[in-house]
Scaffold this motif. Structure first.
Motif, mmCIF file in Angstrom:
data_model
loop_
_atom_site.group_PDB
_atom_site.id
_atom_site.type_symbol
_atom_site.label_atom_id
_atom_site.label_comp_id
_atom_site.label_asym_id
_atom_site.label_seq_id
_atom_site.Cartn_x
_atom_site.Cartn_y
_atom_site.Cartn_z
ATOM 1 N N ASP A 278 -8.454 3.877 -5.381
ATOM 2 C CA ASP A 278 -8.541 2.509 -5.801
ATOM 3 C C ASP A 278 -7.910 1.694 -4.449
ATOM 4 N N GLU A 279 -7.097 2.182 -3.894
ATOM 5 C CA GLU A 279 -6.226 1.714 -2.573
ATOM 6 C C GLU A 279 -7.432 1.704 -1.391
ATOM 7 N N GLN B 259 -10.389 11.163 -2.340
ATOM 8 C CA GLN B 259 -8.954 11.140 -2.897
ATOM 9 C C GLN B 259 -9.101 12.029 -4.286
ATOM 10 N N GLY C 137 -5.800 6.239 -8.651
ATOM 11 C CA GLY C 137 -5.024 5.129 -7.914
ATOM 12 C C GLY C 137 -5.265 4.871 -6.571
ATOM 13 N N TYR C 138 -5.139 6.200 -5.938
ATOM 14 C CA TYR C 138 -5.169 6.101 -4.329
ATOM 15 C C TYR C 138 -6.647 5.852 -4.019
ATOM 16 N N ALA D 122 -10.433 -0.779 -1.955
ATOM 17 C CA ALA D 122 -9.577 -2.293 -1.604
ATOM 18 C C ALA D 122 -9.615 -2.448 -0.160
ATOM 19 N N TYR D 123 -9.032 -1.508 0.474
ATOM 20 C CA TYR D 123 -9.104 -1.520 1.985
ATOM 21 C C TYR D 123 -10.624 -1.507 2.438
ATOM 22 N N SER E 129 -2.981 9.651 2.097
ATOM 23 C CA SER E 129 -2.483 9.513 0.569
ATOM 24 C C SER E 129 -0.828 9.901 0.720
ATOM 25 N N MET F 141 0.976 -1.146 0.139
ATOM 26 C CA MET F 141 -0.036 0.078 0.040
ATOM 27 C C MET F 141 0.697 1.171 0.134
ATOM 28 N N ASN F 142 0.436 2.332 -0.869
ATOM 29 C CA ASN F 142 1.303 3.445 -0.942
ATOM 30 C C ASN F 142 0.614 4.309 0.341
ATOM 31 N N TYR G 33 -7.097 6.978 5.937
ATOM 32 C CA TYR G 33 -6.196 6.680 4.720
ATOM 33 C C TYR G 33 -5.573 8.127 4.588
#
Length: 256
Positions: free
Chosen positions: A51-52, A44, A48-49, A55-56, A20, A1-2, A18
């Motif tokens: 999507d992170e 966000q 891409g973030y 997913a979490y 970023s 994870m970024n 979360y």
């Protein structure tokens, strides 16, 4: 994870905050996990973030009930469609989002305005969601012209979003230091909330109010008519703060 996840246990509620990475201004999405569902606050900037975060959230094993957008700055709503849930906002915030038209991801992907237009209007007041009282408040002035704040009174959690930055440089592009200080004073006046969720940076405690006030005081002192000179001066004064690129974005509004 970024991104960085901070989990806060508050009785029947868990908050998953979360943040970023620096390249997306350390913007935060709050995932408020109640006994039976998840409520997301802000969506966000970079897809891409987003999507992170999604997913979490799916890994929590509960349905995503809604996405709440706190204010009409793109770093908080561009990824809304990725959540696959109804998008909620104050009516004034919805109108401000629609007026901006299509967006663009930092990578250049065009995002149609329909993807992030809120479809459900939030009315200020208390709504009980899955047995948990959520108090929705409309605030004017400060980092943005209009912002939503959410209180969880039984948990002592304040979802302040962009009325609070935690050890990141502030976005002053709205040119309203006085209004922002007034908003901070209003939030700080209520001692019942000791978990403060920031719109940029990690979750904080009540000490963040004094830090914000000092930064705003310093910004008022250092702002002149030269954006680069201001950036150097404020970064020199706050060398450990994240997201210096925030100053560049704000300077476009302040200085052209």
């Amino acid at each position: 994870m970024n991104g960085t996840i901070t989990v806060i246990d508050a009785g029947p509620v868990r908050v998953h905050s979360y943040m970023s990475p620096d390249d997306s201004l350390n913007v935060t999405t709050q995932l408020i996990e109640t006994p039976g569902r998840v409520i997301a606050v802000d969506a966000q900037y970079a897809l891409g973030y987003a999507d992170e975060v999604v997913a979490y959230a799916k890994g929590l094993g509960k349905p995503l009930d809604r996405v709440v957008i706190s204010h009409a700055h793109p770093d908080h709503f561009h990824g809304a469609a990725r959540f696959g849930a109804p998008v909620h906002a104050l009516a004034v915030v919805r109108d401000q989002i629609v007026a901006q038209g299509d967006g663009q991801d930092p990578g250049g992907t065009v995002i149609p305005v329909a993807d992030f237009t809120p479809t459900h209007v939030i009315e200020p007041g208390t709504e009980v969601i899955d047995g948990v009282p959520f108090v929705f408040e409309a605030h004017s002035g400060g980092e943005a012209s209009d912002e939503l704040v959410i209180r969880l009174p039984e948990q002592g959690v304040l979802v302040a979003q962009d009325l609070v930055f935690n050890r990141t440089h502030l976005f002053l592009g709205n040119n309203d230091i006085t209004g922002w200080q007034s908003a901070i004073d209003r939030l700080a006046a209520d001692p019942a909330y000791d978990i403060i969720l920031a719109g940029h940076g990690l979750p904080a405690n009540r000490s963040v109010y004094a830090e914000l006030s000092q930064y705003l005081m310093d910004a008022r002192e250092l702002l002149g008519d030269d954006g680069e000179a201001y950036k150097k001066a404020i970064v020199d004064r706050y060398p450990d703060y994240r997201a210096p690129a925030m100053i560049d974005i704000a300077n476009q509004y302040l200085f052209g």
